[in-house]
Design a protein around this motif. Structure first.
Motif, short mmCIF file in Angstrom:
data_model
loop_
_atom_site.label_atom_id
_atom_site.label_comp_id
_atom_site.label_asym_id
_atom_site.label_seq_id
_atom_site.Cartn_x
_atom_site.Cartn_y
_atom_site.Cartn_z
N ALA A 1 -5.65 4.82 4.25
CA ALA A 1 -6.81 4.95 3.36
C ALA A 1 -7.26 3.59 2.84
O ALA A 1 -8.46 3.31 2.75
N LYS A 2 -6.29 2.73 2.55
CA LYS A 2 -6.63 1.41 2.01
C LYS A 2 -7.42 0.61 3.05
O LYS A 2 -8.42 -0.03 2.74
N GLY B 1 0.61 3.78 -2.81
CA GLY B 1 0.22 5.07 -2.29
C GLY B 1 -1.22 5.08 -1.84
O GLY B 1 -1.91 6.09 -1.93
N GLY B 2 -1.71 3.95 -1.40
CA GLY B 2 -3.08 3.90 -0.87
C GLY B 2 -4.09 3.78 -1.98
O GLY B 2 -3.74 3.66 -3.16
N SER C 1 0.84 -1.20 0.00
CA SER C 1 0.00 0.00 0.00
C SER C 1 0.87 1.25 0.00
O SER C 1 0.48 2.29 -0.50
N HIS C 2 2.11 1.12 0.52
CA HIS C 2 3.04 2.25 0.43
C HIS C 2 3.41 2.48 -1.03
O HIS C 2 3.44 3.60 -1.51
N MET D 1 5.07 7.87 2.43
CA MET D 1 4.01 7.54 3.38
C MET D 1 2.74 7.13 2.64
O MET D 1 2.39 7.70 1.61
N ALA D 2 2.07 6.09 3.21
CA ALA D 2 0.81 5.66 2.61
C ALA D 2 -0.25 6.72 2.81
O ALA D 2 -0.18 7.53 3.73
N LYS D 3 -1.22 6.72 1.91
CA LYS D 3 -2.29 7.71 2.03
C LYS D 3 -3.15 7.42 3.26
O LYS D 3 -3.35 6.27 3.64
N GLU D 4 -3.64 8.51 3.87
CA GLU D 4 -4.42 8.36 5.09
C GLU D 4 -5.71 9.16 5.01
O GLU D 4 -5.79 10.14 4.27
N ILE E 1 -8.51 12.78 2.43
CA ILE E 1 -7.29 12.03 2.11
C ILE E 1 -6.04 12.92 2.08
O ILE E 1 -6.09 14.08 1.66
#
Lengths: 270, 219
Positions: free
Chosen positions: B198-199, A268-269, A264-265, B1-4, B217
């Protein structure tokens, strides 16, 4: 020591209150300011410093006034609700039939006071300890009568071995029943059988006593159902999460989790 | 960083931690009174009498914290009221999710309908907690202030103990899902910072994600 019994024969009581004075004297309890409650009654209820008192009820029958006088103290039940309620193992039974409190262990939570069907135990808010009649266990174990029985002039408070005194109490009831069919014993078959047994000359209500005192259902529910079920629920929950961790490990979910998060990184989600 | 996405407002986090810290303190001090074997442990507070007073002080702070958390016009209080309304509204989709809960609990997966901000399992946990909290607070104040033997006081004891023990059992499972469970513990960050991946939000709360969360987001 053999099981003891105290027989309170209300038909002999003159209401002199010497029993409550003797109790204070022997147990070194300070006097308290009293006031007239009703009739000749000067004490409303037990207190941490008053372990026995005389309750007076006036009743009129055929234009004649009758005193219903009752010397009250702890009944020393064989199956005491206070002991069941106590969470600190502070209340215990003696072989001689007494219900006693170990004030080293008592924390003053008041569970006993709330569950005694006669409202006997009282909590001293200053010391956080429960106080009630000890049955003068210190005298009894040294071959003496309880102070109240010792002082009683008309012999309304009799003390002896249960096996010897009970037949006498029953004989006294039979004798009184010839002229008063309402005469009966109170306590012998209550709360597992009490050590202090009364001869009443009228229905219990006439003395302000509960007809059928029992261990509150709420107390049985609390100690016999809620506690074990609560323990099982906590145990089952702990077992389930242990199994959960193990199953997740075996399934490789922890390893996958690290992979998923890494992905997921990268993505990028969503 | 992953999306949040933003999941828990400061008000929600305040009430959660107010509740959590107070519950642990109250449980620990309460067990000292309730269970004889726990009494020696109360020496860390300075004995059982100090412990009983701590129990009361924390109870009052807890009650005030809960009331403050829910009343008022602030965003936090609005969120708490919304949570309350959400979780008592239990529909078919929630049921479908809760039904799969044992499978998810042990690390399996079975598809469930898109969930709102709180899924079926969370709603059940919340409802038990709301009910248990109301009962334990009321019974607790009765135990504190009622004088003399009365039915009210006698019944307060089993209710107080039942709420404490069953909420403790619930807490154990809650800690597992929040910290130890490999899938759902992705939400842990949310209760500290307010933000969750977010995922993860999309997978677990699809309806909420599409309707609200995706607007927040970041990353």
């Amino acid at each position: 020591m053999a099981r003891k019994m105290v027989f309170v024969d209300t038909s002999l009581c003159t209401g002199c209150k010497a029993c409550s004075v003797a109790c204070k004297a022997w147990n070194d309890l300070p006097a308290e300011k009293t006031k007239r409650i009703t009739s000749y009654q000067s004490q409303a209820d037990f207190t941490p410093n008053t372990w026995t008192y005389v309750r007076f009820r006036e009743e009129y029958k055929d234009n004649k006034m009758h005193f219903n006088m009752l010397k009250l103290q702890c009944f020393h039940c064989d199956d005491p609700a206070c002991m069941k309620a106590c969470s600190s193992n502070a209340i215990y039974k003696t072989e001689s039939g007494y219900t006693l409190v170990d004030r080293e262990k008592c924390i003053g939570c008041g569970y006993c006071a709330a569950n005694c069907p006669w409202g006997v135990p009282k909590i001293d808010e200053a010391t956080n300890k429960m106080y009630k009649c000890t049955g003068c266990i210190d005298r009894v174990e040294n071959g003496m009568k309880p102070a109240c029985a010792q002082i009683c002039q008309p012999g309304a408070i009799q003390f002896g071995d249960y096996d010897e005194l009970m037949p006498k109490a029953q004989a006294r009831v039979a004798e009184l029943q010839l002229t008063n069919p309402k005469a009966h014993l109170y306590g012998d078959n209550l709360m597992g059988g009490t050590t202090y047994v009364y001869l009443l000359q009228d229905r219990p209500g006439a003395y302000g006593l509960p007809l059928n005192p029992t261990t509150p259902i709420s107390l049985t529910l609390w100690k016999d159902i809620v506690h074990p079920l609560g323990g099982i629920a906590i145990g089952a929950s702990a077992a389930a999460i242990t199994a959960g961790v193990i199953v997740n490990l075996v399934r490789g979910n922890y390893a996958n989790r690290a992979k998923n998060i890494a992905e997921s990184h990268d993505e990028g989600g969503k | 960083m992953a999306k949040e996405v933003y999941r828990f407002s400061a008000g929600e986090r305040f009430v959660h931690w107010c509740h959590g810290v107070a519950f642990l303190l109250l449980l620990f001090t309460g067990l000292g009174v309730l269970v004889y074997a726990f009494q020696p442990a109360m020496n860390i507070f300075g004995g059982i009498q100090v412990t009983r007073n701590i129990h009361r002080v924390v109870a009052v702070l807890f009650t005030i914290g809960m009331i403050v958390g829910f009343i008022g016009k602030g965003q936090g209080a609005r969120q708490m009221r919304r949570w309350f309304k959400d979780v008592i509204n239990f529909g078919n989709d929630d049921f479908a999710h809760a039904k799969n809960f044992p499978i998810e609990f042990f690390g399996g997966h079975k598809p469930f309908p898109p969930q709102g901000k709180f899924n079926g399992g969370e709603k059940l946990n919340s409802m038990f907690t709301i009910l248990g909290t109301i009962c334990i607070v009321i019974s607790g104040y009765i135990m504190w202030f009622a004088s003399g033997p009365s039915l009210l006081l006698q019944w307060a004891y089993p209710i107080h103990a039942a709420c404490a023990l069953f909420m403790a059992a619930l807490l154990i499972a809650h800690l597992y899902l929040g910290i130890l469970h490999p899938d759902s513990n992705q939400a842990l960050k949310g209760i500290f910072t307010g933000w969750v991946p977010a995922k993860f939000a999309y997978e677990h709360y699809e309806k909420w994600y599409n309707e609200e969360a995706k607007e927040t987001i970041r990353g």
